[in-house]
Design a protein around this motif. Structure first.
Motif, PDB file in Angstrom:
ATOM      1  N   ASP A   1       0.843  -1.041   0.132  1.00 45.83           N
ATOM      2  CA  ASP A   1      -0.065   0.030   0.001  1.00 45.83           C
ATOM      3  C   ASP A   1       0.942   1.114   0.024  1.00 45.83           C
ATOM      4  OD1 ASP A   1      -2.318   1.399   0.170  1.00 45.83           O
ATOM      5  OD2 ASP A   1      -2.540   1.458   2.284  1.00 45.83           O
ATOM      6  N   THR A   2       0.765   2.065  -1.104  1.00 47.20           N
ATOM      7  CA  THR A   2       1.900   3.112  -1.116  1.00 47.20           C
ATOM      8  C   THR A   2       1.176   4.478  -0.801  1.00 47.20           C
ATOM      9  OG1 THR A   2       1.003   3.486  -3.582  1.00 47.20           O
ATOM     10  CG2 THR A   2       3.052   1.914  -2.978  1.00 47.20           C
ATOM     11  N   TYR A   3       2.097   5.258  -0.038  1.00 49.97           N
ATOM     12  CA  TYR A   3       1.648   6.779   0.187  1.00 49.97           C
ATOM     13  C   TYR A   3       2.390   7.684  -0.432  1.00 49.97           C
ATOM     14  CZ  TYR A   3       0.135   3.506   4.151  1.00 49.97           C
ATOM     15  OH  TYR A   3      -0.093   2.577   4.915  1.00 49.97           O
TER      16      TYR A   3
ATOM     17  N   ALA B   1       5.505   3.432   2.241  1.00 55.30           N
ATOM     18  CA  ALA B   1       4.572   2.350   1.886  1.00 55.30           C
ATOM     19  C   ALA B   1       4.300   1.606   2.923  1.00 55.30           C
ATOM     20  CB  ALA B   1       5.101   1.567   0.748  1.00 55.30           C
ATOM     21  N   ARG B   2       3.512   0.394   2.838  1.00 56.75           N
ATOM     22  CA  ARG B   2       3.145  -0.397   3.875  1.00 56.75           C
ATOM     23  C   ARG B   2       2.940  -1.886   3.259  1.00 56.75           C
ATOM     24  NH1 ARG B   2      -1.457   0.288   8.625  1.00 56.75           N
ATOM     25  NH2 ARG B   2      -0.424  -0.765  10.264  1.00 56.75           N
TER      26      ARG B   2
ATOM     27  N   LEU C   1      -5.309  -5.563   0.651  1.00 57.24           N
ATOM     28  CA  LEU C   1      -5.515  -4.139   0.599  1.00 57.24           C
ATOM     29  C   LEU C   1      -6.892  -4.225   0.691  1.00 57.24           C
ATOM     30  CD1 LEU C   1      -4.029  -2.820  -2.689  1.00 57.24           C
ATOM     31  CD2 LEU C   1      -3.175  -2.444  -0.310  1.00 57.24           C
TER      32      LEU C   1
ATOM     33  N   ARG D   1     -10.320  -1.143   0.663  1.00 56.42           N
ATOM     34  CA  ARG D   1     -10.482   0.051  -0.051  1.00 56.42           C
ATOM     35  C   ARG D   1     -12.123   0.094   0.245  1.00 56.42           C
ATOM     36  NH1 ARG D   1      -5.992   0.994   0.207  1.00 56.42           N
ATOM     37  NH2 ARG D   1      -4.503   1.437  -1.408  1.00 56.42           N
TER      38      ARG D   1
ATOM     39  N   THR E   1      -6.559  -4.234   9.526  1.00 57.18           N
ATOM     40  CA  THR E   1      -5.437  -4.691   8.726  1.00 57.18           C
ATOM     41  C   THR E   1      -4.650  -5.858   9.122  1.00 57.18           C
ATOM     42  OG1 THR E   1      -4.256  -2.701   9.334  1.00 57.18           O
ATOM     43  CG2 THR E   1      -5.286  -2.495   7.326  1.00 57.18           C
TER      44      THR E   1
ATOM     45  N   GLU F   1      -0.697  -6.254   9.111  1.00 53.24           N
ATOM     46  CA  GLU F   1       0.561  -5.916   8.858  1.00 53.24           C
ATOM     47  C   GLU F   1       1.397  -7.034   8.617  1.00 53.24           C
ATOM     48  OE1 GLU F   1      -0.998  -4.869  11.782  1.00 53.24           O
ATOM     49  OE2 GLU F   1      -2.066  -3.454  10.853  1.00 53.24           O
TER      50      GLU F   1
ATOM     51  N   ASN G   1      -4.442   4.316   7.702  1.00 54.71           N
ATOM     52  CA  ASN G   1      -5.417   3.373   7.112  1.00 54.71           C
ATOM     53  C   ASN G   1      -6.320   4.144   6.235  1.00 54.71           C
ATOM     54  OD1 ASN G   1      -4.370   2.326   9.835  1.00 54.71           O
ATOM     55  ND2 ASN G   1      -5.545   0.468   9.131  1.00 54.71           N
TER      56      ASN G   1
ATOM     57  N   ALA H   1      -5.849   6.247   1.126  1.00 56.83           N
ATOM     58  CA  ALA H   1      -6.308   6.364  -0.076  1.00 56.83           C
ATOM     59  C   ALA H   1      -7.969   6.836   0.170  1.00 56.83           C
ATOM     60  CB  ALA H   1      -6.591   4.767  -0.242  1.00 56.83           C
TER      61      ALA H   1
END
Length: 337
Positions: free
Chosen positions: A33-35, A48-49, A54, A56, A78, A80, A206, A209
């Motif tokens: 999961d990118t930021y 990222a994580r 994912l 959404r 989530t 991790e 979290n 997005a």
């Protein structure tokens, strides 16, 4: 003062005991999961994580609040994945995910202004490949903008815990209200995109997005988003405080852009005036203006004192129930946009 360290140690012990008793299965196909990342003087920083999957939301204006609640709650459930090596494909640089799944990867070099797209993947798992974005400000930028989100840009009720939780968990990306005056103000301050905008919130990663969807729908200036880790670790208990998180983010943003003065935007509902005053002391002369929305019952004595002190330091301070007169106040104060 002794209670919090004791609770912290107990929480870590409890979490480890739970993990030993009920070990989580390592997922066969973890994902990234990118930021939104950001430029620094000698490169760019990607974030990222690593997660088991994912999660959404699927915004639908016709959804009930119960459907919204179920979708929003799912964002926090989530799994991790720690100790996973993530590779920047083009450069070969790597980072290893921490206990909460996070990675930070600095790509050294000179990068042209604009948004850069860097391909990341989990080592030896080509199917995990994703693109991470990072912003390098324009060489023509005259200032940087750091803005809070809750009750500054988005009507949340963060000054009231009950109202904040209700709004967060029963809304969707189509129902969350971005103040129209905030969209106009950020466009003006950014010089229609020339000056970089950085978004800072105490909300957890979290929601990255989800917030991106809200921002895009409202037409807010795109920019890196700095959110908060709510996990339990050796160096934190649940999370660092709101002020520590926001102050730390401001410090990183200003260090990443050492040649720019800054405007800080927030509200008086969560002590932003006091947090921004402390930032003014740490970064003397680099904060040109502070803009504060006044939600709820308005500023308390601590906020009013902080505003007076910032003005004595020579900082332009514009505050009120809305941002309608802010541009004129900044112009009268001599801010060059």
């Amino acid at each position: 003062m002794r209670l919090k360290p004791a609770l912290h140690r107990a929480a870590i012990w409890g979490e480890r005991a739970f993990d030993r008793a009920f070990p989580a299965k390592t997922p066969e196909n973890p994902v990234l999961d990118t930021y939104r990342g950001y430029g620094v003087p000698d490169g760019i920083v990607l974030r990222a994580r690593v997660l088991a999957s994912l999660r959404r939301t699927t915004p639908d204006p016709g959804q009930s609040r119960w459907q919204n609640l179920r979708q929003m709650a799912s964002l926090f459930l989530t799994h991790e994945v720690a100790d996973v090596t993530v590779v920047a494909v083009e450069s070969g640089l790597t980072a290893v995910s921490d206990e909460e799944g996070y990675i930070t990867l600095k790509i050294p070099g000179e990068f042209a202004p604009g948004w850069h797209r860097i391909t990341l993947e989990i080592k030896d798992v080509p199917d995990s490949r994703v693109v991470a974005e990072a912003l390098v400000p324009s060489a023509d930028a005259r200032l940087g903008i750091v803005t809070d989100i809750d009750d500054t840009l988005i009507q949340t009720g963060a000054y009231s815990l009950a109202k904040n939780l209700w709004t967060t968990f029963t809304g969707s990306a189509t129902s969350r209200r971005v103040f129209a005056d905030a969209t106009v103000l950020l466009d003006h301050l950014s010089g229609h995109g020339r000056n970089p905008v950085f978004y800072v919130s105490s909300s957890p990663w979290n929601l990255h997005a989800f917030l991106g969807k809200v921002f895009d729908r409202a037409g807010l200036v795109p920019g890196p988003i700095f959110l908060r880790d709510l996990g339990i670790g050796e160096n934190q208990f649940i999370s660092r405080g709101h002020g520590n998180h926001k102050g730390g983010a401001i410090d990183r943003i200003m260090a990443a852009n050492p040649d720019l003065p800054f405007v800080l935007i927030g509200d008086t509902g969560q002590h932003d005036a006091e947090i921004y005053l402390e930032a003014c002391h740490r970064h003397g002369g680099r904060i040109d203006a502070v803009i504060l929305r006044e939600p709820g019952s308005g500023p308390d004595d601590a906020s009013r004192n902080a505003i007076s002190t910032m003005r004595r330091l020579g900082v332009i301070v514009a505050h009120g129930t809305d941002f309608g007169q802010v541009a004129e106040a900044l112009e009268r104060g001599g801010l060059q946009i």
